[in-house]
Design a protein around this motif. Structure first.
Motif, PDB file in Angstrom:
ATOM      1  N   ASP A  44      39.105  27.486  71.339  1.00 34.79           N
ATOM      2  CA  ASP A  44      37.804  26.880  71.089  1.00 34.79           C
ATOM      3  C   ASP A  44      36.797  27.324  72.143  1.00 34.79           C
ATOM      4  O   ASP A  44      35.611  27.442  71.881  1.00 34.79           O
ATOM      5  CB  ASP A  44      37.914  25.343  71.143  1.00 34.79           C
ATOM      6  CG  ASP A  44      38.811  24.811  70.039  1.00 34.79           C
ATOM      7  OD1 ASP A  44      38.824  25.419  68.952  1.00 34.79           O
ATOM      8  OD2 ASP A  44      39.498  23.802  70.274  1.00 34.79           O
ATOM      9  N   GLU A  45      37.285  27.577  73.341  1.00 37.20           N
ATOM     10  CA  GLU A  45      36.347  27.785  74.451  1.00 37.20           C
ATOM     11  C   GLU A  45      35.710  29.171  74.461  1.00 37.20           C
ATOM     12  O   GLU A  45      34.699  29.380  75.113  1.00 37.20           O
ATOM     13  CB  GLU A  45      37.025  27.503  75.788  1.00 37.20           C
ATOM     14  CG  GLU A  45      38.164  28.419  76.119  1.00 37.20           C
ATOM     15  CD  GLU A  45      38.878  28.033  77.421  1.00 37.20           C
ATOM     16  OE1 GLU A  45      38.445  27.071  78.073  1.00 37.20           O
ATOM     17  OE2 GLU A  45      39.841  28.710  77.762  1.00 37.20           O
ATOM     18  N   MET A  46      36.288  30.122  73.760  1.00 38.22           N
ATOM     19  CA  MET A  46      35.707  31.471  73.767  1.00 38.22           C
ATOM     20  C   MET A  46      35.966  32.148  72.426  1.00 38.22           C
ATOM     21  O   MET A  46      37.036  31.966  71.842  1.00 38.22           O
ATOM     22  CB  MET A  46      36.335  32.284  74.907  1.00 38.22           C
ATOM     23  CG  MET A  46      35.804  33.682  75.045  1.00 38.22           C
ATOM     24  SD  MET A  46      36.442  34.445  76.567  1.00 38.22           S
ATOM     25  CE  MET A  46      36.695  36.111  75.970  1.00 38.22           C
ATOM     26  N   ASP A  47      34.997  32.916  71.973  1.00 40.38           N
ATOM     27  CA  ASP A  47      35.166  33.653  70.718  1.00 40.38           C
ATOM     28  C   ASP A  47      35.893  34.963  71.018  1.00 40.38           C
ATOM     29  O   ASP A  47      35.266  36.016  71.197  1.00 40.38           O
ATOM     30  CB  ASP A  47      33.785  33.917  70.092  1.00 40.38           C
ATOM     31  CG  ASP A  47      33.899  34.455  68.686  1.00 40.38           C
ATOM     32  OD1 ASP A  47      34.954  35.056  68.353  1.00 40.38           O
ATOM     33  OD2 ASP A  47      32.951  34.302  67.913  1.00 40.38           O
ATOM     34  N   TYR A  48      37.208  34.883  71.075  1.00 43.74           N
ATOM     35  CA  TYR A  48      37.996  36.054  71.491  1.00 43.74           C
ATOM     36  C   TYR A  48      37.792  37.287  70.610  1.00 43.74           C
ATOM     37  O   TYR A  48      37.597  38.388  71.134  1.00 43.74           O
ATOM     38  CB  TYR A  48      39.483  35.689  71.586  1.00 43.74           C
ATOM     39  CG  TYR A  48      39.828  35.092  72.930  1.00 43.74           C
ATOM     40  CD1 TYR A  48      39.540  33.765  73.226  1.00 43.74           C
ATOM     41  CD2 TYR A  48      40.401  35.872  73.925  1.00 43.74           C
ATOM     42  CE1 TYR A  48      39.817  33.221  74.473  1.00 43.74           C
ATOM     43  CE2 TYR A  48      40.682  35.340  75.179  1.00 43.74           C
ATOM     44  CZ  TYR A  48      40.387  34.026  75.441  1.00 43.74           C
ATOM     45  OH  TYR A  48      40.660  33.504  76.687  1.00 43.74           O
ATOM     46  N   PRO A  49      37.849  37.156  69.256  1.00 41.15           N
ATOM     47  CA  PRO A  49      37.686  38.372  68.451  1.00 41.15           C
ATOM     48  C   PRO A  49      36.372  39.108  68.748  1.00 41.15           C
ATOM     49  O   PRO A  49      36.336  40.333  68.856  1.00 41.15           O
ATOM     50  CB  PRO A  49      37.715  37.837  67.013  1.00 41.15           C
ATOM     51  CG  PRO A  49      38.529  36.586  67.111  1.00 41.15           C
ATOM     52  CD  PRO A  49      38.167  35.984  68.427  1.00 41.15           C
ATOM     53  N   LEU A  50      35.311  38.329  68.936  1.00 43.98           N
ATOM     54  CA  LEU A  50      33.996  38.921  69.202  1.00 43.98           C
ATOM     55  C   LEU A  50      33.981  39.689  70.527  1.00 43.98           C
ATOM     56  O   LEU A  50      33.499  40.825  70.604  1.00 43.98           O
ATOM     57  CB  LEU A  50      32.970  37.784  69.252  1.00 43.98           C
ATOM     58  CG  LEU A  50      31.513  38.102  68.955  1.00 43.98           C
ATOM     59  CD1 LEU A  50      31.362  38.702  67.569  1.00 43.98           C
ATOM     60  CD2 LEU A  50      30.673  36.815  69.062  1.00 43.98           C
ATOM     61  N   TYR A  51      34.530  39.066  71.567  1.00 45.47           N
ATOM     62  CA  TYR A  51      34.496  39.699  72.892  1.00 45.47           C
ATOM     63  C   TYR A  51      35.490  40.854  72.999  1.00 45.47           C
ATOM     64  O   TYR A  51      35.219  41.844  73.673  1.00 45.47           O
ATOM     65  CB  TYR A  51      34.746  38.656  73.988  1.00 45.47           C
ATOM     66  CG  TYR A  51      33.518  37.815  74.246  1.00 45.47           C
ATOM     67  CD1 TYR A  51      32.478  38.294  75.046  1.00 45.47           C
ATOM     68  CD2 TYR A  51      33.367  36.564  73.670  1.00 45.47           C
ATOM     69  CE1 TYR A  51      31.339  37.543  75.269  1.00 45.47           C
ATOM     70  CE2 TYR A  51      32.232  35.800  73.884  1.00 45.47           C
ATOM     71  CZ  TYR A  51      31.228  36.288  74.682  1.00 45.47           C
ATOM     72  OH  TYR A  51      30.097  35.552  74.894  1.00 45.47           O
ATOM     73  N   PHE A  52      36.627  40.736  72.336  1.00 43.35           N
ATOM     74  CA  PHE A  52      37.571  41.850  72.398  1.00 43.35           C
ATOM     75  C   PHE A  52      37.026  43.063  71.643  1.00 43.35           C
ATOM     76  O   PHE A  52      37.245  44.203  72.045  1.00 43.35           O
ATOM     77  CB  PHE A  52      38.949  41.414  71.881  1.00 43.35           C
ATOM     78  CG  PHE A  52      39.808  40.870  72.982  1.00 43.35           C
ATOM     79  CD1 PHE A  52      39.462  39.700  73.644  1.00 43.35           C
ATOM     80  CD2 PHE A  52      40.936  41.541  73.411  1.00 43.35           C
ATOM     81  CE1 PHE A  52      40.219  39.202  74.693  1.00 43.35           C
ATOM     82  CE2 PHE A  52      41.711  41.062  74.465  1.00 43.35           C
ATOM     83  CZ  PHE A  52      41.355  39.891  75.104  1.00 43.35           C
ATOM     84  N   LYS A  53      36.306  42.786  70.567  1.00 42.58           N
ATOM     85  CA  LYS A  53      35.648  43.893  69.830  1.00 42.58           C
ATOM     86  C   LYS A  53      34.629  44.570  70.760  1.00 42.58           C
ATOM     87  O   LYS A  53      34.547  45.795  70.823  1.00 42.58           O
ATOM     88  CB  LYS A  53      34.958  43.302  68.594  1.00 42.58           C
ATOM     89  CG  LYS A  53      34.336  44.311  67.670  1.00 42.58           C
ATOM     90  CD  LYS A  53      34.033  43.651  66.319  1.00 42.58           C
ATOM     91  CE  LYS A  53      33.290  44.593  65.392  1.00 42.58           C
ATOM     92  NZ  LYS A  53      31.855  44.503  65.463  1.00 42.58           N
ATOM     93  N   ALA A  54      33.889  43.753  71.497  1.00 42.38           N
ATOM     94  CA  ALA A  54      32.876  44.301  72.422  1.00 42.38           C
ATOM     95  C   ALA A  54      33.538  45.150  73.505  1.00 42.38           C
ATOM     96  O   ALA A  54      33.050  46.238  73.845  1.00 42.38           O
ATOM     97  CB  ALA A  54      32.083  43.154  73.049  1.00 42.38           C
ATOM     98  N   LEU A  55      34.649  44.660  74.039  1.00 43.12           N
ATOM     99  CA  LEU A  55      35.339  45.418  75.095  1.00 43.12           C
ATOM    100  C   LEU A  55      35.885  46.735  74.560  1.00 43.12           C
ATOM    101  O   LEU A  55      35.786  47.782  75.212  1.00 43.12           O
ATOM    102  CB  LEU A  55      36.481  44.577  75.676  1.00 43.12           C
ATOM    103  CG  LEU A  55      36.053  43.437  76.607  1.00 43.12           C
ATOM    104  CD1 LEU A  55      37.218  42.488  76.873  1.00 43.12           C
ATOM    105  CD2 LEU A  55      35.504  43.987  77.926  1.00 43.12           C
ATOM    106  N   GLN A  56      36.445  46.696  73.344  1.00 47.04           N
ATOM    107  CA  GLN A  56      36.994  47.923  72.767  1.00 47.04           C
ATOM    108  C   GLN A  56      35.886  48.914  72.420  1.00 47.04           C
ATOM    109  O   GLN A  56      35.972  50.091  72.750  1.00 47.04           O
ATOM    110  CB  GLN A  56      37.823  47.588  71.525  1.00 47.04           C
ATOM    111  CG  GLN A  56      39.161  46.942  71.861  1.00 47.04           C
ATOM    112  CD  GLN A  56      39.949  46.553  70.620  1.00 47.04           C
ATOM    113  OE1 GLN A  56      39.471  45.752  69.821  1.00 47.04           O
ATOM    114  NE2 GLN A  56      41.138  47.091  70.482  1.00 47.04           N
ATOM    115  N   GLU A  57      34.857  48.422  71.772  1.00 46.70           N
ATOM    116  CA  GLU A  57      33.751  49.323  71.390  1.00 46.70           C
ATOM    117  C   GLU A  57      33.023  49.862  72.613  1.00 46.70           C
ATOM    118  O   GLU A  57      32.488  50.973  72.599  1.00 46.70           O
ATOM    119  CB  GLU A  57      32.772  48.579  70.477  1.00 46.70           C
ATOM    120  CG  GLU A  57      33.351  48.333  69.089  1.00 46.70           C
ATOM    121  CD  GLU A  57      32.397  47.606  68.154  1.00 46.70           C
ATOM    122  OE1 GLU A  57      32.767  47.418  66.987  1.00 46.70           O
ATOM    123  OE2 GLU A  57      31.285  47.217  68.594  1.00 46.70           O
TER     124      GLU A  57
END
Lengths: 355, 161
Positions: free
Chosen positions: A302-315
């Motif tokens: 709940d505390e962090m939108d992991y899919p969004l941030y992991f996509k950002a890190l990968q891209e």
């Protein structure tokens, strides 16, 4: 389990601080937990887990490398601290030369442990903020870091400049350090992200603690609603995050919010680093602390939108370790199963990476 | 590197600034200090000399997530059964060494003598006659002079033998 992925997963043994403190797990137990959670990288705290700290014995190193090999783990990061205050006299504290000497010791120990990074305790930790601006509470400043760069080069250990909330990667709060790296031309320090910059919601223990301090659960839910809205990063025509905090405070007032509610609300309205900033900085980051307070049973957060941030890190091209740094146990001591939380967090991160 | 590096002026969060003296339990009962029942052992003991009780001990652990030099102990503040314990009556017993609390934070203790993470440090409270065996209400505040100016507080029944 060692891998060849660009993004590797690790665990900071900070995560098992309570189990270690209570002697439920010794160092071998913590390392076994890391391996069992499916991670490959290890971050260690000398002050907690090396009995002879500030020294490290050959016997310790022998066992350390045996355990790394046996569990197929990789030493990654050694935590650095640079407190200056050791005396009753408030005017007496370590000077910059002494902080330099202490820090050199950490670099040498990191090298002995096989760690390629030290998480440097530095004045840019909270970006444009500092916990305490008195000189005695400064840690490593840009000048000291610049002097440490050749030492790091000699020992092949990189200084990770952690940026932790309320600081942010793009707030300019590390410009003096970045300038120092550029001027020396020795690339042995770099920015490090802590996920605290990306948190958009609270976690169960913190909510319980706020209620125990007198906060109204309805007020807490209202604040969480606004915070989650901010974390969705919907923007107005002016490019501002579309959250009207004044409106939230007006609603709280109408609900009869007290001091505990207002304290909770004030803490909640801090800035959240948007994924576009993380993407922009990703290729320049040398290490990441996957700060987590709570992962749900179904491997969601709940505390962090992991899919969004992991996509950002990968891209954005991040290459390096992301180490779980569980902190949720600290709010209500004795209430969190750290091993289970780390296991869930590792699975959550693997899911995001498609593994 | 002939010109000094610019130093960014950062805004202070104020952690540890304008703190109270932590010489009384009330100083630990504000919102900054976290309640942590793990920092105080459930059992304590009287200390006897030739059959006479000369005081009693409480066993405490460091707060936070790392060991620190003994010299970084800023305050050990106790209230036992509602009575404040004067700092002058405290000594620390650890790793076969004994020091009056007044030595802590001075050159009488070297700065690399660490209170190891998770270790109990024994605090001797000198009071002729010690304390009656039984369950006592103990309030304990710990303040450190580390980078975070850490504090912790605990209140619990302690069985003293």
């Amino acid at each position: 389990m060692r891998t060849n992925h660009d993004i590797k997963l690790g665990v900071s043994m900070y995560s098992y601080q309570e189990a270690f403190y209570l002697r439920h797990l010794d160092l071998e137990g913590c390392l076994t937990a890391i391996a069992g959670a499916g991670a490959e990288g290890v971050e260690i705290f000398g002050e907690a887990m090396i009995r002879d700290f500030p020294f490290v014995s050959d016997e310790f190193l022998y066992k350390w490398f045996y355990m790394m090999d046996n569990l197929q783990l990789t030493p990654v990061c050694y935590e650095h601290f640079s407190d200056r205050t050791f005396w009753r006299d408030p005017n007496r504290y370590l000077n910059d030369d002494e902080v330099f000497d202490v820090s050199v010791q950490y670099i040498k120990t990191a090298h002995k442990l096989g760690c390629k990074y030290i998480r440097l305790s530095h004045d840019g930790h909270n970006g444009m903020f500092i916990m305490n601006d008195e000189p005695a509470h400064s840690v490593v400043n840009a000048e000291i870091m610049a002097r440490l760069l050749p030492v790091c080069q000699e020992y092949d250990v990189m200084m990770a400049l952690e940026v932790h909330a309320p600081g942010h990667l793009d707030d300019g709060g590390n410009d003096d350090f970045l300038e120092a790296i550029e001027r020396t031309g020795i690339p042995y320090a770099g920015l490090m992200l802590d996920f605290s910059c990306c948190l958009r919601d609270d976690f169960p223990n913190n909510i319980k603690a706020a209620i125990s301090r007198g906060a109204n659960p309805d007020c807490i839910e209202l604040v969480r609603e606004y915070r989650r809205k901010a974390g969705a990063f919907k923007t107005t025509d002016d490019g501002e995050i579309d959250v009207d905090w004044e409106e939230m405070f007006a609603k709280l007032k109408a609900m009869g919010a007290g001091p505990a509610d207002m304290a909770y609300a004030n803490r909640a309205k801090g800035r959240i680093s948007p994924p576009k900033v993380i993407k922009e900085y990703a290729s320049r980051l040398c290490y990441i602390h996957g700060k987590t307070n709570w992962t749900n049973e179904d491997y969601t957060s709940d505390e962090m939108d992991y899919p969004l941030y992991f996509k950002a890190l990968q891209e954005g091209g991040y290459k390096g370790y992301i180490s779980t740094e569980l902190e949720g146990q600290r709010v209500l001591p004795g209430t969190v199963n750290e091993v289970e939380q780390v296991r869930r967090h590792q699975k959550l991160m693997r899911n995001c990476l498609g593994r | 590197m002939d010109t000094p590096f610019k130093t960014i002026i950062r805004k202070s969060i104020g952690m540890g600034q304008n703190d109270p003296d932590f010489d009384k339990i009330a100083d630990f009962q504000g919102p900054r200090t976290r309640f942590n029942p793990l920092i105080l052992a459930d059992y304590g003991r009287n200390i006897y000399s030739q059959g006479q009780r000369i005081g009693y001990c409480l066993d405490i652990r460091i707060c936070g997530y790392r060991g620190l030099p003994i010299n970084q102990i800023r305050a050990l503040t106790f209230e036992v059964d509602g009575v404040a314990i004067p700092e002058e009556s405290l000594s620390i017993w650890y790793e076969n060494r004994q020091h009056p609390f007044a030595d802590v934070g001075t050159d009488k203790i070297e700065i690399n003598w660490f209170w190891k993470y998770g270790d109990y440090l024994r605090v001797f409270i000198e009071i002729p006659g010690g304390i009656e065996q039984g369950i006592h209400d103990v309030k304990f505040g710990l303040a450190l002079r580390d980078h975070y100016s850490s504090t912790a507080y605990c209140a619990k029944p302690v069985t003293i033998v």
